[in-house]
Design a protein around this motif. Sequence first.
Motif, short mmCIF file in Angstrom:
data_model
loop_
_atom_site.label_atom_id
_atom_site.label_comp_id
_atom_site.label_asym_id
_atom_site.label_seq_id
_atom_site.Cartn_x
_atom_site.Cartn_y
_atom_site.Cartn_z
N ASP A 147 0.39 10.16 -3.54
CA ASP A 147 -0.54 10.41 -2.44
C ASP A 147 0.28 10.57 -1.15
OD1 ASP A 147 -2.53 10.48 -0.54
OD2 ASP A 147 -3.73 8.88 -1.45
N VAL A 148 0.72 11.78 -0.92
CA VAL A 148 1.63 12.06 0.19
C VAL A 148 0.97 11.80 1.53
CG1 VAL A 148 3.12 13.81 1.23
CG2 VAL A 148 2.79 13.77 -1.25
N VAL A 149 -0.30 12.19 1.65
CA VAL A 149 -1.02 12.01 2.91
C VAL A 149 -1.17 10.53 3.24
CG1 VAL A 149 -3.24 12.34 4.06
CG2 VAL A 149 -2.21 14.22 2.77
N LYS A 150 -1.55 9.73 2.24
CA LYS A 150 -1.72 8.29 2.46
C LYS A 150 -0.40 7.65 2.89
CE LYS A 150 -3.76 4.22 2.14
NZ LYS A 150 -4.81 3.79 3.10
N ALA A 151 0.69 8.03 2.25
CA ALA A 151 2.00 7.46 2.59
C ALA A 151 2.35 7.80 4.04
CB ALA A 151 3.07 7.99 1.64
N GLN A 152 2.11 9.05 4.42
CA GLN A 152 2.42 9.45 5.79
C GLN A 152 1.54 8.71 6.79
OE1 GLN A 152 2.40 13.68 6.55
NE2 GLN A 152 2.22 13.38 8.76
N GLU A 153 0.27 8.54 6.47
CA GLU A 153 -0.64 7.84 7.38
C GLU A 153 -0.20 6.39 7.59
OE1 GLU A 153 -3.67 8.93 9.12
OE2 GLU A 153 -2.37 10.67 8.80
N LEU A 154 0.21 5.73 6.51
CA LEU A 154 0.65 4.34 6.62
C LEU A 154 1.86 4.22 7.54
CD1 LEU A 154 0.23 3.29 2.89
CD2 LEU A 154 -0.97 2.26 4.84
N LEU A 155 2.81 5.13 7.40
CA LEU A 155 3.99 5.08 8.25
C LEU A 155 3.65 5.42 9.70
CD1 LEU A 155 6.72 6.76 6.00
CD2 LEU A 155 6.58 4.36 6.65
N GLU A 176 0.82 -1.21 0.00
CA GLU A 176 0.00 0.00 0.00
C GLU A 176 0.86 1.25 0.00
OE1 GLU A 176 -3.11 0.17 2.89
OE2 GLU A 176 -3.55 -1.98 2.73
N LEU A 177 1.96 1.21 0.70
CA LEU A 177 2.87 2.36 0.73
C LEU A 177 3.42 2.64 -0.66
CD1 LEU A 177 4.42 4.51 2.32
CD2 LEU A 177 6.15 2.77 2.84
N GLU A 178 3.77 1.59 -1.37
CA GLU A 178 4.32 1.78 -2.71
C GLU A 178 3.26 2.31 -3.66
OE1 GLU A 178 7.43 2.27 -5.07
OE2 GLU A 178 7.46 1.65 -2.97
N GLU A 179 2.03 1.84 -3.51
CA GLU A 179 0.94 2.37 -4.34
C GLU A 179 0.75 3.86 -4.09
OE1 GLU A 179 -2.61 0.16 -3.66
OE2 GLU A 179 -2.07 -1.45 -5.07
N ALA A 180 0.76 4.24 -2.82
CA ALA A 180 0.60 5.65 -2.48
C ALA A 180 1.72 6.49 -3.08
CB ALA A 180 0.56 5.82 -0.96
N ARG A 181 2.92 5.96 -3.05
CA ARG A 181 4.07 6.68 -3.61
C ARG A 181 3.91 6.87 -5.11
NH1 ARG A 181 8.43 2.94 -0.35
NH2 ARG A 181 8.78 4.32 1.45
N GLU A 182 3.51 5.80 -5.79
CA GLU A 182 3.39 5.86 -7.24
C GLU A 182 2.26 6.81 -7.66
OE1 GLU A 182 5.40 4.44 -9.65
OE2 GLU A 182 6.66 4.17 -7.87
N GLN A 183 1.27 6.97 -6.78
CA GLN A 183 0.15 7.87 -7.08
C GLN A 183 0.37 9.28 -6.51
OE1 GLN A 183 -3.23 5.80 -5.45
NE2 GLN A 183 -2.96 4.03 -6.82
#
Length: 427
Positions: free
Chosen positions: A368-376, A359-366
Amino acid sequence: MNILPGQINGHNDLLEKKHRRDYQYLENKLTDDGHDTEELVRKIKALQVAIPSWALGTGGTRFGRFPGGGEPRNLEEKIGDIGTLHKLNRSSGAISLHIPWDIPDDPKAILDLAKDNDLVFDAVNSNTFQDQPRQAHSYKFGSLAHTEEAIRDRSIAHNLEVIKYGELLGSKSLTVWLADGTCFPGQQNFRKAFMRTLESLQEIYAGLPHDWKMLIEYKPYEPNFYSTVIQDWGSSHLLAGKLGNRAFSLVDLGHHLPNTNIEQIVALLIMEGKLGGFHFNDSKYGDDDLTVGSIKPYQLFLVFNELVEGIENPALSNPTPAWMIDASHNVKDPLEDLLQSVEAIKIAYARALLVKQHELEEAREQNDVVKAQELLQNAFRTDVRPLVAEARLRSTGALDPVGMFRELAIRQQLITERGHKTISTGL
């Protein structure tokens, strides 16, 4: 000190009811989130962090040192202390020797003693930053990079001697850290110093057993404050690449300038298959050698996120790094501090295992900065201490290692046995 299984069981019996409640809550939460808690526990149990032989005494600064008493007087007592740590946390099953601070007079007896304490020998470390008694040539102006061939030869011979000790103890890697550098502009020709270092390392590398690794550490400053020959990960990586496929860079968390993005360095070294090892500590201003995770726990987690993603990525081929604590303190009981450091490492590792990498990689490719931060941050904010404690419990360790250390009054017993005035070898 001999800690009996019954003592650990008695300690755990008093805490297990609360632990079971905490663990059940976390297990349910993680299961609902799609995690396999049994697999998580297995991975956490497997992570072993080496304890350096020089970290068992009270550390110091240039201004003074205040020994706390009961420090180990020889290598045998150091092995006993690490054995005590390992009995408590079941995650300190390796010892890393620094030669000549801890030369094994009888390697077979030392190896047998380590086995009795359920320990193996991790990387051996050379020392060409400190003149020893009766040393014919001084390292004042360098060692492997020195202008004088006789001093370079002496430094090379020392490293080869360290390898021989390591072979006798079952070690499989040599860590090289150099203090070589300058304090003033014009003191040294940068290119010549680097080339002399490379040529010296090539001779050491040629004497490396075929199944060994060479780990090249770097540091931007201290004891030289204008320049250091191996000052950053780029110079370390450059040397490792020129030496061959058994040479790697070693990352010490404290060996970076303020605000350096260490996790990015880790990612790139893994990408190149050149991350050989890690020295864990923490810092506020520089190479402070503070307790792991005591100042920058989020950075430690981000580093482990890169480690987990890189090591478990089948497209990458970096070998599993060597893990070691490299910290030394003036104000803490060193054994309690080491227990705290190992716990912080395991917690950071456990949190990194919770990151949903896909999911983190998907957020990165899209983008989606907020999603990546939320996952971490969701992973970082998870209280994984019950998970780490469960791994320790299943390995016959103590649910609360520091608490049990104090319950058994281990430091007081060591003082009774060894005295108040003992000072361990090392810095």
